[in-house]
Design a protein around this motif. Sequence first.
Motif, PDB file in Angstrom:
ATOM      1  N   ALA A  72       0.880  -1.264   0.044  1.00 53.64           N
ATOM      2  CA  ALA A  72       0.093   0.041  -0.047  1.00 53.64           C
ATOM      3  C   ALA A  72       0.669   1.375  -0.126  1.00 53.64           C
ATOM      4  O   ALA A  72       0.713   2.137  -0.621  1.00 53.64           O
ATOM      5  N   ALA A  73       1.854   1.182   0.802  1.00 54.88           N
ATOM      6  CA  ALA A  73       3.133   2.382   0.694  1.00 54.88           C
ATOM      7  C   ALA A  73       3.450   2.634  -0.415  1.00 54.88           C
ATOM      8  O   ALA A  73       3.745   3.804  -0.971  1.00 54.88           O
ATOM      9  N   GLY A  74       3.813   1.507  -1.535  1.00 57.36           N
ATOM     10  CA  GLY A  74       4.224   1.710  -2.768  1.00 57.36           C
ATOM     11  C   GLY A  74       3.238   1.938  -3.828  1.00 57.36           C
ATOM     12  O   GLY A  74       3.496   2.040  -5.021  1.00 57.36           O
ATOM     13  N   GLY A  75       1.818   2.128  -3.355  1.00 56.78           N
ATOM     14  CA  GLY A  75       1.062   2.521  -4.397  1.00 56.78           C
ATOM     15  C   GLY A  75       0.316   1.429  -5.099  1.00 56.78           C
ATOM     16  O   GLY A  75      -0.507   1.571  -6.253  1.00 56.78           O
ATOM     17  N   LEU A  76       0.417   0.148  -4.770  1.00 53.74           N
ATOM     18  CA  LEU A  76      -0.214  -0.993  -5.283  1.00 53.74           C
ATOM     19  C   LEU A  76      -1.566  -0.973  -4.781  1.00 53.74           C
ATOM     20  O   LEU A  76      -1.914  -0.831  -3.567  1.00 53.74           O
ATOM     21  N   GLY A  77      -2.551  -1.717  -5.538  1.00 56.37           N
ATOM     22  CA  GLY A  77      -3.729  -1.931  -5.188  1.00 56.37           C
ATOM     23  C   GLY A  77      -4.125  -3.260  -5.340  1.00 56.37           C
ATOM     24  O   GLY A  77      -3.635  -4.479  -5.957  1.00 56.37           O
ATOM     25  N   ASP A  78      -5.273  -3.789  -4.597  1.00 56.07           N
ATOM     26  CA  ASP A  78      -5.700  -5.237  -4.886  1.00 56.07           C
ATOM     27  C   ASP A  78      -4.783  -6.210  -4.475  1.00 56.07           C
ATOM     28  O   ASP A  78      -4.460  -6.977  -5.013  1.00 56.07           O
ATOM     29  N   VAL A  92       6.141 -17.069   0.661  1.00 57.53           N
ATOM     30  CA  VAL A  92       5.045 -15.933   0.457  1.00 57.53           C
ATOM     31  C   VAL A  92       5.068 -15.734  -1.158  1.00 57.53           C
ATOM     32  O   VAL A  92       6.112 -15.541  -2.030  1.00 57.53           O
ATOM     33  N   VAL A  93       3.887 -15.476  -1.672  1.00 60.68           N
ATOM     34  CA  VAL A  93       3.491 -15.118  -2.940  1.00 60.68           C
ATOM     35  C   VAL A  93       2.565 -13.847  -2.848  1.00 60.68           C
ATOM     36  O   VAL A  93       1.540 -13.997  -1.993  1.00 60.68           O
ATOM     37  N   VAL A  94       3.131 -12.593  -3.439  1.00 60.36           N
ATOM     38  CA  VAL A  94       1.992 -11.299  -3.322  1.00 60.36           C
ATOM     39  C   VAL A  94       1.785 -10.949  -4.712  1.00 60.36           C
ATOM     40  O   VAL A  94       2.736 -10.990  -5.684  1.00 60.36           O
ATOM     41  N   SER A  95       0.560 -10.751  -4.987  1.00 56.86           N
ATOM     42  CA  SER A  95       0.320 -10.466  -6.003  1.00 56.86           C
ATOM     43  C   SER A  95      -0.595  -8.882  -5.689  1.00 56.86           C
ATOM     44  O   SER A  95      -1.277  -8.727  -5.026  1.00 56.86           O
ATOM     45  N   ALA A  96      -0.535  -8.184  -6.692  1.00 63.80           N
ATOM     46  CA  ALA A  96      -1.110  -6.976  -6.720  1.00 63.80           C
ATOM     47  C   ALA A  96      -1.439  -6.291  -8.200  1.00 63.80           C
ATOM     48  O   ALA A  96      -0.809  -6.380  -8.964  1.00 63.80           O
ATOM     49  N   ASN A  97      -1.871  -5.232  -8.077  1.00 67.99           N
ATOM     50  CA  ASN A  97      -2.414  -4.505  -9.326  1.00 67.99           C
ATOM     51  C   ASN A  97      -1.301  -3.053  -9.470  1.00 67.99           C
ATOM     52  O   ASN A  97      -1.342  -2.462  -8.226  1.00 67.99           O
ATOM     53  N   VAL A  98      -0.734  -2.920 -10.345  1.00 58.62           N
ATOM     54  CA  VAL A  98       0.033  -1.666 -10.259  1.00 58.62           C
ATOM     55  C   VAL A  98      -0.733  -0.618 -11.128  1.00 58.62           C
ATOM     56  O   VAL A  98      -1.475  -0.909 -12.240  1.00 58.62           O
ATOM     57  N   PRO A  99      -0.780   0.639 -10.657  1.00 55.09           N
ATOM     58  CA  PRO A  99      -1.502   1.698 -11.404  1.00 55.09           C
ATOM     59  C   PRO A  99      -0.835   2.023 -12.757  1.00 55.09           C
ATOM     60  O   PRO A  99       0.469   2.454 -12.891  1.00 55.09           O
ATOM     61  N   VAL A 100      -1.455   1.799 -13.895  1.00 57.74           N
ATOM     62  CA  VAL A 100      -0.610   1.972 -15.085  1.00 57.74           C
ATOM     63  C   VAL A 100      -1.616   2.960 -15.711  1.00 57.74           C
ATOM     64  O   VAL A 100      -2.731   3.409 -15.660  1.00 57.74           O
ATOM     65  N   LEU A 101      -0.961   3.739 -17.040  1.00 55.25           N
ATOM     66  CA  LEU A 101      -1.442   4.636 -17.806  1.00 55.25           C
ATOM     67  C   LEU A 101      -2.468   3.931 -18.667  1.00 55.25           C
ATOM     68  O   LEU A 101      -3.551   4.327 -18.799  1.00 55.25           O
TER      69      LEU A 101
END
Length: 121
Positions: A72-78, A92-101
């Motif tokens: 969350a601090a890095g700007g990733l969502g979901d 550990v496996v981390v999956s997240a959405n990156v805010p893209v243009l």
Amino acid sequence: MVRRNERGYSESVQWAMLVPVLMLLLLGAIQVGMMWHGRNTAHHAAAAAAEAASIHRAPPGAGHQAAVQIAAAGGLGDVAVQISRSTERVDVVVSANVPVLIDLGMGRVTQRASSPVEAVR
């Protein structure tokens, strides 16, 4: 018959063709940078979760909380965190959405990390 000066027209056409290419390159570079940052952030979140979960007598959810906070601090969502712990290893496996243009189906990043479980003797 009067001749008109058409010297400026060819330069305008050149800029009209060049500006979209330059904009595409600029936005592509920004998109690549955002994806790179997202992958690095997800990797750091996975590593922190593995480290927090590998501590002897770690409270339940310690790794999950660390991963979500960093993502969350890095700007990733979901953010989705999967932690599997055995007697010797934490994976550990981390999956997240990156805010893209422009989302071309590459906006989801997945990173993995593992750590040995702390042994107390």
